[in-house]
Design an enzyme around this catalytic site. Structure first.
Site, PDB file in Angstrom:
ATOM      1  N   LYS A 252       0.514  -0.822  -0.152  1.00  0.00           N
ATOM      2  CA  LYS A 252       0.319   0.059  -0.068  1.00  0.00           C
ATOM      3  C   LYS A 252       0.536   0.907  -0.325  1.00  0.00           C
ATOM      4  O   LYS A 252       1.791   1.173   0.918  1.00  0.00           O
ATOM      5  CB  LYS A 252      -1.407   0.481   1.182  1.00  0.00           C
ATOM      6  CG  LYS A 252      -1.550   1.188   1.193  1.00  0.00           C
ATOM      7  CD  LYS A 252      -2.515   1.280   2.646  1.00  0.00           C
ATOM      8  CE  LYS A 252      -3.909   2.570   2.597  1.00  0.00           C
ATOM      9  NZ  LYS A 252      -4.969   2.594   3.700  1.00  0.00           N
ATOM     10  N   ASP A 257      -3.002   9.999   3.590  1.00  0.00           N
ATOM     11  CA  ASP A 257      -3.875  10.134   3.949  1.00  0.00           C
ATOM     12  C   ASP A 257      -5.358  10.890   5.006  1.00  0.00           C
ATOM     13  O   ASP A 257      -5.247  10.578   5.922  1.00  0.00           O
ATOM     14  CB  ASP A 257      -4.660   8.188   5.028  1.00  0.00           C
ATOM     15  CG  ASP A 257      -5.785   7.313   4.547  1.00  0.00           C
ATOM     16  OD1 ASP A 257      -6.825   8.545   4.693  1.00  0.00           O
ATOM     17  OD2 ASP A 257      -6.354   6.884   4.829  1.00  0.00           O
ATOM     18  N   LYS A 264     -11.279  12.006   8.099  1.00  0.00           N
ATOM     19  CA  LYS A 264     -10.765  12.047   9.992  1.00  0.00           C
ATOM     20  C   LYS A 264     -10.657  12.912  10.048  1.00  0.00           C
ATOM     21  O   LYS A 264     -10.478  13.671   9.685  1.00  0.00           O
ATOM     22  CB  LYS A 264      -9.188  11.518   9.140  1.00  0.00           C
ATOM     23  CG  LYS A 264      -9.065   9.948   8.319  1.00  0.00           C
ATOM     24  CD  LYS A 264      -7.181   9.822   8.636  1.00  0.00           C
ATOM     25  CE  LYS A 264      -7.136   8.414   7.938  1.00  0.00           C
ATOM     26  NZ  LYS A 264      -8.006   6.618   8.225  1.00  0.00           N
ATOM     27  N   ASP A 275       1.157   5.904   6.018  1.00  0.00           N
ATOM     28  CA  ASP A 275       0.008   4.991   5.200  1.00  0.00           C
ATOM     29  C   ASP A 275       0.561   4.482   4.114  1.00  0.00           C
ATOM     30  O   ASP A 275      -0.006   3.835   3.152  1.00  0.00           O
ATOM     31  CB  ASP A 275      -1.009   5.843   5.319  1.00  0.00           C
ATOM     32  CG  ASP A 275      -2.422   5.021   5.222  1.00  0.00           C
ATOM     33  OD1 ASP A 275      -1.755   3.553   5.780  1.00  0.00           O
ATOM     34  OD2 ASP A 275      -2.890   5.476   4.173  1.00  0.00           O
ATOM     35  N   ASP A 334     -12.593   7.538   3.368  1.00  0.00           N
ATOM     36  CA  ASP A 334     -11.228   6.387   3.714  1.00  0.00           C
ATOM     37  C   ASP A 334     -11.204   5.160   3.461  1.00  0.00           C
ATOM     38  O   ASP A 334     -10.147   4.495   4.437  1.00  0.00           O
ATOM     39  CB  ASP A 334     -11.237   6.880   5.454  1.00  0.00           C
ATOM     40  CG  ASP A 334     -10.538   7.283   6.264  1.00  0.00           C
ATOM     41  OD1 ASP A 334      -9.403   7.135   5.741  1.00  0.00           O
ATOM     42  OD2 ASP A 334     -10.429   7.136   7.660  1.00  0.00           O
ATOM     43  N   GLU A 336      -9.956   3.323   1.780  1.00  0.00           N
ATOM     44  CA  GLU A 336      -9.265   4.614   0.099  1.00  0.00           C
ATOM     45  C   GLU A 336      -7.895   3.076  -0.766  1.00  0.00           C
ATOM     46  O   GLU A 336      -8.013   2.500  -1.147  1.00  0.00           O
ATOM     47  CB  GLU A 336      -8.155   5.022   0.328  1.00  0.00           C
ATOM     48  CG  GLU A 336      -7.062   5.402   0.853  1.00  0.00           C
ATOM     49  CD  GLU A 336      -7.036   5.207   2.308  1.00  0.00           C
ATOM     50  OE1 GLU A 336      -8.006   5.360   3.048  1.00  0.00           O
ATOM     51  OE2 GLU A 336      -5.985   4.868   3.040  1.00  0.00           O
ATOM     52  N   ARG A 338      -7.759  -0.171   0.127  1.00  0.00           N
ATOM     53  CA  ARG A 338      -8.165  -1.668  -0.252  1.00  0.00           C
ATOM     54  C   ARG A 338      -8.184  -1.462  -2.362  1.00  0.00           C
ATOM     55  O   ARG A 338      -8.888  -2.464  -3.229  1.00  0.00           O
ATOM     56  CB  ARG A 338      -9.334  -2.176  -0.128  1.00  0.00           C
ATOM     57  CG  ARG A 338     -10.540  -1.478  -0.008  1.00  0.00           C
ATOM     58  CD  ARG A 338     -11.859  -1.850   1.604  1.00  0.00           C
ATOM     59  NE  ARG A 338     -10.624  -1.613   2.262  1.00  0.00           N
ATOM     60  CZ  ARG A 338     -11.579  -1.620   3.806  1.00  0.00           C
ATOM     61  NH1 ARG A 338     -12.672  -2.109   3.962  1.00  0.00           N
ATOM     62  NH2 ARG A 338     -11.039  -1.212   4.955  1.00  0.00           N
TER      63      ARG A 338
HETATM   64  N1  BES Z   1      -4.850   4.631   6.617  1.00  0.00           N
HETATM   65  C1  BES Z   1      -6.287   3.931   7.244  1.00  0.00           C
HETATM   66  C2  BES Z   1      -5.890   2.474   8.180  1.00  0.00           C
HETATM   67  C3  BES Z   1      -5.295   2.700   9.783  1.00  0.00           C
HETATM   68  C4  BES Z   1      -5.247   4.104  10.946  1.00  0.00           C
HETATM   69  C5  BES Z   1      -3.640   2.735   9.702  1.00  0.00           C
HETATM   70  C6  BES Z   1      -4.746   3.569  11.997  1.00  0.00           C
HETATM   71  C7  BES Z   1      -2.847   3.291  10.744  1.00  0.00           C
HETATM   72  C8  BES Z   1      -3.369   3.426  12.099  1.00  0.00           C
HETATM   73  C9  BES Z   1      -7.402   3.529   6.810  1.00  0.00           C
HETATM   74  O1  BES Z   1      -6.961   3.875   4.935  1.00  0.00           O
HETATM   75  C10 BES Z   1      -7.952   3.707   6.627  1.00  0.00           C
HETATM   76  O2  BES Z   1      -9.074   4.338   6.934  1.00  0.00           O
HETATM   77  N2  BES Z   1      -9.596   2.242   7.181  1.00  0.00           N
HETATM   78  C11 BES Z   1     -10.689   2.414   8.263  1.00  0.00           C
HETATM   79  C12 BES Z   1     -11.211   1.588   6.979  1.00  0.00           C
HETATM   80  C13 BES Z   1     -12.765   1.921   7.354  1.00  0.00           C
HETATM   81  C14 BES Z   1     -13.572   3.097   6.912  1.00  0.00           C
HETATM   82  C15 BES Z   1     -13.352   0.729   6.530  1.00  0.00           C
HETATM   83  C16 BES Z   1     -10.110   2.520   8.864  1.00  0.00           C
HETATM   84  O3  BES Z   1      -9.645   1.449   9.672  1.00  0.00           O
HETATM   85  O4  BES Z   1     -11.472   2.738   9.783  1.00  0.00           O
HETATM   86 ZN    ZN Z   2      -5.308   4.389   4.297  1.00  0.00          ZN
HETATM   87 MN    MN Z   3      -8.499   5.681   4.952  1.00  0.00          MN
END
Ligand code: BES
Ligand code: ZN
Ligand code: MN
Length: 487
Positions: A252, A257, A264, A275, A334, A336, A338
């Site tokens: 990734k 992000d 966020k 990220d 968010d 993103e 995937r």
């Molecule tokens: N980059 C984040 C995941 C993340 C969170 C990495 C905290 C490191 C620390 C990812 O893109 C994300 O925002 N995931 C969301 C997915 C949800 C919206 C289904 C999440 O985990 O809240």
């Molecule tokens: Zn992310």
């Molecule tokens: Mn995200």
């Protein structure tokens, strides 16, 4: 800092280790010192428990000026990870003592571990512990430790391997620690090219037009709002030209992000420069694989972009396409990572003919909730492939744990309006995030590593500072290396 094998007699700081049920090995120490260390090892002040240490300063002019007497715990419980941690601790003691040189006397550890593993772990431990990201601090302190001399027979191969593995891990850490205003997708691509020139792999970079020509609509939807255009970084290493097997490592590569329109929170955004840790780990792993000339064909893919907010941003409820032709209903901008990985893994198995796929990503906050910063969450569709990963992670000293992935979980990412939705209908965040990516690997043996927890340390450890850990680099190296040996 120079780390090498040799005679450490002239080093100002010397590490001497001692197991709980044994005497320290005093071979080679001049008599008055041998007696001093022997007595100290038996004193109340020294417990011999793993990680405890006592610094002895005999007050002599000649080397060693200081002896770090370190407990290694029970001999029967000793392993490479403990050697790695002990070496990291010893480096930090030497740094505190401002010693220009550290000698690691291996005599006491020699018969406890395979010499290759011992040499590798010690070289990794000191070199990983010495990493700092301080380039933006004007009055940064120089590392006083100029050389580390590892003393012992038969350690050469392991030490050499450990040095390259630590350098590759530190490369991944640096790419991740670098802030997003510097580490743009184009900058990350240039870093990959530089690593290619140094370690011996080829790099092909596609710009936005090239990405569009491939039909990567999901990747482009995420990238769309940023003024920093995306890059598709393709790394090729052919260590076994006679074989048709190709292992793809897909990382990734979100250089930032923000969450996009599903913005966020202030707290949630902190750390999101990291990220692209999965992408950085892939570049680091390729450096190690090429640098150590692994006999395997390995492909590295990083779909690098920034998830931002603008009038060009993709929206919640948009339905976007993908290179695979599957349509995706967006329920959170968010989620993103995937989307970018879906196109990247599909590209790997179709255009690049990868026969096995590993993806590594800071994908879900849920992985951090489940495993903290201790263990990487894994999904695997193939038991034998997972067994190889377990062995590789063990060699690297990195913790992994496999999650279930049955069809009932796949229901959670089915959409009423499109082929897939990018968030789960009901929980299981880490599993559904992984399964979304897995829907694009065309049933190839596949491993998914969610490093959202393990990529970033909030406090210092024995061989890493606070910040990027470079997790995955050494595990991916060992995976490629064991696969190349048909093990
Ligand atoms: N980059 C984040 C995941 C993340 C969170 C990495 C905290 C490191 C620390 C990812 O893109 C994300 O925002 N995931 C969301 C997915 C949800 C919206 C289904 C999440 O985990 O809240
Ligand atoms: Zn992310
Ligand atoms: Mn995200």
């Amino acid at each position: 800092m120079d780390v090498r094998l040799g005679d450490g007699a002239s080093a100002p700081v010397r590490l001497i280790t001692c197991f709980e049920d044994e005497q320290p090995c005093l071979k080679g120490l001049p008599e008055p010192l041998a007696q001093l260390v022997g007595e100290a090892a038996e004193s109340e002040a020294f417990a011999k428990k793993f990680g405890t240490s006592l610094v002895l300063t005999p007050g002599q002019r000649e080397a060693p000026r200081h002896i770090v007497l370190m407990g290694l715990g029970k001999a029967s419980e000793f392993n490479a990870e403990k050697a790695r941690r002990a070496a990291g601790k010893a480096f930090k003691e030497a740094r505190k003592l401002k010693g220009a040189g550290l000698a690691i006397d291996c005599a006491g550890m020699m018969d406890k571990l395979d010499p290759r593993e011992l040499g590798r772990a010690l070289a990794e431990g000191v070199s990983l512990a010495a990493y700092k990201f301080d380039k933006y601090i004007a009055d940064r302190k120089e590392n006083p430790v100029k050389e580390v001399i590892i003393q012992g027979e038969g350690l050469e191969q392991g030490v050499n391997q450990g040095l390259v593995l630590a350098e590759a891990t530190n490369l991944a850490r640096r790419l991740t620690d670098e802030p997003a205003n510097v580490m743009t997708p184009a900058h990350l691509a240039r870093e990959a090219e530089e690593a290619g020139a140094k370690y011996g792999f080829s790099v092909q970079v596609r710009d936005e037009a090239g990405i569009r020509a491939l039909g990567m609509e999901a990747f482009l939807a995420v990238a769309g709002a940023s003024d920093n255009p995306p890059r598709l970084i393709v790394i090729r290493y052919q260590g076994d030209p006679g074989s048709d097997q190709v292992l793809a490592l897909v990382g990734k590569g979100l250089t930032y992000d923000s969450g996009g329109l599903s913005l966020k929170t202030r707290e949630g955004m902190n750390g999101m420069k990291g990220d692209m840790a999965g992408g950085a780990a892939v570049i680091g792993a390729m450096a190690a694989i090429a640098g150590l000339k692994v006999k395997a064909n390995v492909l590295g893919i990083v779909a690098a972009c920034e998830n931002m907010v603008s009038g060009k941003a993709y929206r919640v409820n948009d339905i976007v396409g993908s290179m695979a032709g599957k349509s995706i209903e967006v329920l959170s901008t968010d989620a993103e990572g995937r989307l970018t990985l879906a196109d990247a893994v599909y590209y790997a198995v179709t255009v690049e003919k990868a026969t096995q796929v590993l993806d590594i990503a800071t994908l879900t906050g849920a992985a951090l909730v489940t495993f903290g910063k201790i263990t990487t969450a894994v999904l695997a569709n193939d038991d034998a492939f997972y067994a190889k990963l377990q062995k590789a992670a063990e060699l690297a000293g990195e913790g992994i744990w496999r999650l279930p992935h049955g069809d009932e979980f796949k229901e959670l990412i089915k959409s009423d309006l499109a082929d897939l939705r990018n968030t789960s209908k009901d929980g299981a965040g880490t599993i559904t995030g992984g399964l979304f990516v897995g829907a694009f690997v065309k049933d190839k043996p596949w491993l998914h590593l969610d490093i959202a927890g393990t990529a970033w340390a909030s406090s210092e450890g024995d061989y890493h500072p606070k910040g990027a850990t470079g997790v995955g680099v050494r595990t991916m190296f060992h995976l490629a290396n064991t696969m190349s040996k048909g093990e």
